[in-house]
Design an enzyme around this catalytic site. Structure first.
Site, PDB file in Angstrom:
ATOM      1  N   THR A   1      -1.086  11.873  -3.200  1.00 24.35           N
ATOM      2  CA  THR A   1      -2.347  11.809  -2.449  1.00 24.35           C
ATOM      3  C   THR A   1      -2.233  12.886  -1.388  1.00 24.35           C
ATOM      4  O   THR A   1      -1.136  13.340  -1.092  1.00 24.35           O
ATOM      5  CB  THR A   1      -2.514  10.415  -1.784  1.00 24.35           C
ATOM      6  OG1 THR A   1      -2.963   9.469  -2.746  1.00 24.35           O
ATOM      7  CG2 THR A   1      -3.489  10.396  -0.642  1.00 24.35           C
TER       8      THR A   1
ATOM      9  N   ARG B   1     -10.580   1.873 -11.662  1.00 24.01           N
ATOM     10  CA  ARG B   1      -9.700   1.394 -10.574  1.00 24.01           C
ATOM     11  C   ARG B   1      -9.922   2.227  -9.312  1.00 24.01           C
ATOM     12  O   ARG B   1      -9.984   3.447  -9.354  1.00 24.01           O
ATOM     13  CB  ARG B   1      -8.248   1.506 -11.026  1.00 24.01           C
ATOM     14  CG  ARG B   1      -7.220   1.086  -9.975  1.00 24.01           C
ATOM     15  CD  ARG B   1      -6.671   2.262  -9.209  1.00 24.01           C
ATOM     16  NE  ARG B   1      -5.563   1.898  -8.323  1.00 24.01           N
ATOM     17  CZ  ARG B   1      -5.023   2.712  -7.433  1.00 24.01           C
ATOM     18  NH1 ARG B   1      -5.469   3.938  -7.296  1.00 24.01           N
ATOM     19  NH2 ARG B   1      -4.031   2.310  -6.666  1.00 24.01           N
ATOM     20  N   VAL B   2     -10.052   1.571  -8.196  1.00 19.79           N
ATOM     21  CA  VAL B   2     -10.181   2.269  -6.908  1.00 19.79           C
ATOM     22  C   VAL B   2      -9.008   1.855  -6.034  1.00 19.79           C
ATOM     23  O   VAL B   2      -8.701   0.664  -5.930  1.00 19.79           O
ATOM     24  CB  VAL B   2     -11.519   1.909  -6.218  1.00 19.79           C
ATOM     25  CG1 VAL B   2     -11.597   2.574  -4.854  1.00 19.79           C
ATOM     26  CG2 VAL B   2     -12.696   2.347  -7.086  1.00 19.79           C
ATOM     27  N   GLY B   3      -8.360   2.836  -5.426  1.00 18.32           N
ATOM     28  CA  GLY B   3      -7.202   2.540  -4.589  1.00 18.32           C
ATOM     29  C   GLY B   3      -7.570   2.373  -3.124  1.00 18.32           C
ATOM     30  O   GLY B   3      -8.737   2.129  -2.771  1.00 18.32           O
ATOM     31  N   ASP B   4      -6.581   2.513  -2.273  1.00 18.92           N
ATOM     32  CA  ASP B   4      -6.771   2.318  -0.828  1.00 18.92           C
ATOM     33  C   ASP B   4      -7.399   3.526  -0.140  1.00 18.92           C
ATOM     34  O   ASP B   4      -8.042   3.382   0.906  1.00 18.92           O
ATOM     35  CB  ASP B   4      -5.417   2.033  -0.159  1.00 18.92           C
ATOM     36  CG  ASP B   4      -4.442   3.193  -0.366  1.00 18.92           C
ATOM     37  OD1 ASP B   4      -4.315   3.674  -1.522  1.00 18.92           O
ATOM     38  OD2 ASP B   4      -3.826   3.647   0.613  1.00 18.92           O
TER      39      ASP B   4
ATOM     40  N   THR C   1      -0.498   6.817   2.123  1.00 19.87           N
ATOM     41  CA  THR C   1      -0.193   7.192   0.743  1.00 19.87           C
ATOM     42  C   THR C   1       0.844   6.239   0.172  1.00 19.87           C
ATOM     43  O   THR C   1       1.790   5.862   0.863  1.00 19.87           O
ATOM     44  CB  THR C   1       0.329   8.631   0.637  1.00 19.87           C
ATOM     45  OG1 THR C   1       0.823   8.834  -0.707  1.00 19.87           O
ATOM     46  CG2 THR C   1       1.447   8.931   1.625  1.00 19.87           C
ATOM     47  N   GLY C   2       0.654   5.856  -1.067  1.00 22.10           N
ATOM     48  CA  GLY C   2       1.590   4.932  -1.701  1.00 22.10           C
ATOM     49  C   GLY C   2       0.860   4.076  -2.714  1.00 22.10           C
ATOM     50  O   GLY C   2      -0.258   4.403  -3.125  1.00 22.10           O
TER      51      GLY C   2
ATOM     52  N   GLY D   1      -1.485   1.895  -3.845  1.00 26.41           N
ATOM     53  CA  GLY D   1      -2.712   1.529  -3.154  1.00 26.41           C
ATOM     54  C   GLY D   1      -3.028   0.051  -3.063  1.00 26.41           C
ATOM     55  O   GLY D   1      -3.553  -0.427  -2.048  1.00 26.41           O
TER      56      GLY D   1
HETATM   57  N1  ASP Z   1      -2.640   5.492  -2.500  1.00 21.91           N
HETATM   58  C1  ASP Z   1      -3.064   6.196  -3.677  1.00 21.91           C
HETATM   59  C2  ASP Z   1      -3.756   5.233  -4.595  1.00 21.91           C
HETATM   60  O1  ASP Z   1      -3.296   4.116  -4.731  1.00 21.91           O
HETATM   61  C3  ASP Z   1      -1.952   6.866  -4.415  1.00 21.91           C
HETATM   62  C4  ASP Z   1      -0.894   7.521  -3.576  1.00 21.91           C
HETATM   63  O2  ASP Z   1      -1.043   7.672  -2.387  1.00 21.91           O
HETATM   64  O3  ASP Z   1       0.127   7.914  -4.114  1.00 21.91           O
HETATM   65  O4  ASP Z   1      -4.710   5.602  -5.211  1.00 21.91           O
END
Ligand code: ASP
Length: 320
Positions: A179, A207-210, A230-231, A233
């Protein structure tokens, strides 16, 4: 007169770092160069007295154009071989926010998020309606071939094969996610945050992340802090990470550093969420905790020097 505030800018290129053992010196240099370019783009705005909102936008535009990072060009693929990008922007002055989810077309998803914030009465647009809005807003568009990279395509094939064979997760974060994001405090003490992502490799379509969710992956409020996360989500949504850091500052009176560390190292880790965040506060403090192997990250110091790092190691420094 109140003392002048030194503007600050911090960025990340995702917590999905290439494992230390497989990282080559050339690739490592390329990541540092990409981070520095984004820092320069954002800092140029702040140095000239520009707004935090414009600085974070410019920094993220540079990262979206860099195929090394999972946002814009170089975004990861969904399970059915498509690209669906999410982005959000938030202005700490009045908590105005704009976001898009599941789009592919605009060269810069961050500009799509800003257009939602500046041209509509809404905060988050998703799917076909979002794509139509992006066209109507006159944003620069690119074909799928612009966003597609061989590295991400191979990562999708590997992930699908791993699932087909029923193999356990090998922990290769670079293959799975990434991200980009930026947070800034300008000379007036105003804060802003942006996050932009392709999401997670082989995610379910839809799918929608954070990242595009204010309060989860993105948050900015001049009363507390600006955060870009980031991580993995799903865990960041469940912890309301951005808002949680801000709440700890507002109600527990914690420092930025203590608040961010508690959320990443304790709250997220407690439910198995891996990743990190970058954050700034109105005093110009910066923090960048992560609970995984690495996080592409950097900041511009008060003297204008650029600091970048990937793993738990001293920052590389470029003087100006
Ligand atoms: N947080 C992002 C998501 O879940 C992915 C990421 O930051 O690596 O879409």
């Amino acid at each position: 007169m109140p003392p002048a505030i030194r503007p600050v800018l911090a960025i990340h290129g995702g917590a999905g770092t290439v494992p230390r053992e497989t990282m080559t010196a050339e690739r490592e240099d390329a990541f540092h160069a990409g981070l520095r370019q984004a820092l320069r783009a954002g800092h140029a705005v702040l140095k000239d007295g520009g707004a935090a909102l414009d600085a974070v936008t410019k920094a993220v535009m540079a990262l979206e154009d860099d195929p090394l990072f999972n946002a814009g060009r170089g975004a990861v693929f969904t399970a059915d071989g498509k690209i669906e990008m999410d982005a959000a922007v938030m202005d700490g002055r009045d908590r105005r926010a704009g976001a898009v989810a599941g789009i592919c077309g605009p060269r810069h998803p961050v500009l799509a998020a800003r257009a939602v914030m500046e041209q509509t009465d809404h905060v988050l647009l998703a799917g076909p309606g979002a794509r139509r809005f992006c066209r109507q807003a006159g944003l620069e568009h690119r074909p799928l071939s612009w966003f597609r990279t061989e590295f991400r395509w191979r990562a999708l094939q590997e992930e699908l094969e791993r699932r087909r064979l029923g193999l356990a997760d090998d922990g290769d974060e670079a293959r799975k996610h990434g991200t980009v994001g930026a947070v800034a405090c300008d000379a007036r003490g105003n804060l802003a945050a942006v996050t932009s992502t392709g999401g997670m490799t082989a995610k379910m379509p839809g799918r929608v992340g954070d990242s595009p969710l204010p309060g989860a992956g993105t948050w900015a409020d001049d009363a507390s802090c600006a955060v870009s996360a980031t991580g993995h989500g799903e865990f960041f949504i469940r912890c309301a990470v951005g808002h949680e850091v801000a709440s700890r500052i507002r109600w527990l009176k914690q420092t930025l550093d203590d608040a961010a560390n508690a959320v990443v190292m304790e709250e997220l880790a407690a439910i198995g969420g891996s990743g990190g965040l970058i954050a700034v506060d109105p005093g110009g403090h910066v923090t960048m905790p992560f609970n995984c192997a690495g996080m592409y990250r950097g900041f511009v110091a008060a003297d204008g020097s650029l600091h970048t790092a990937i793993y738990r190691e001293p920052f590389r420094l470029e003087r100006v």
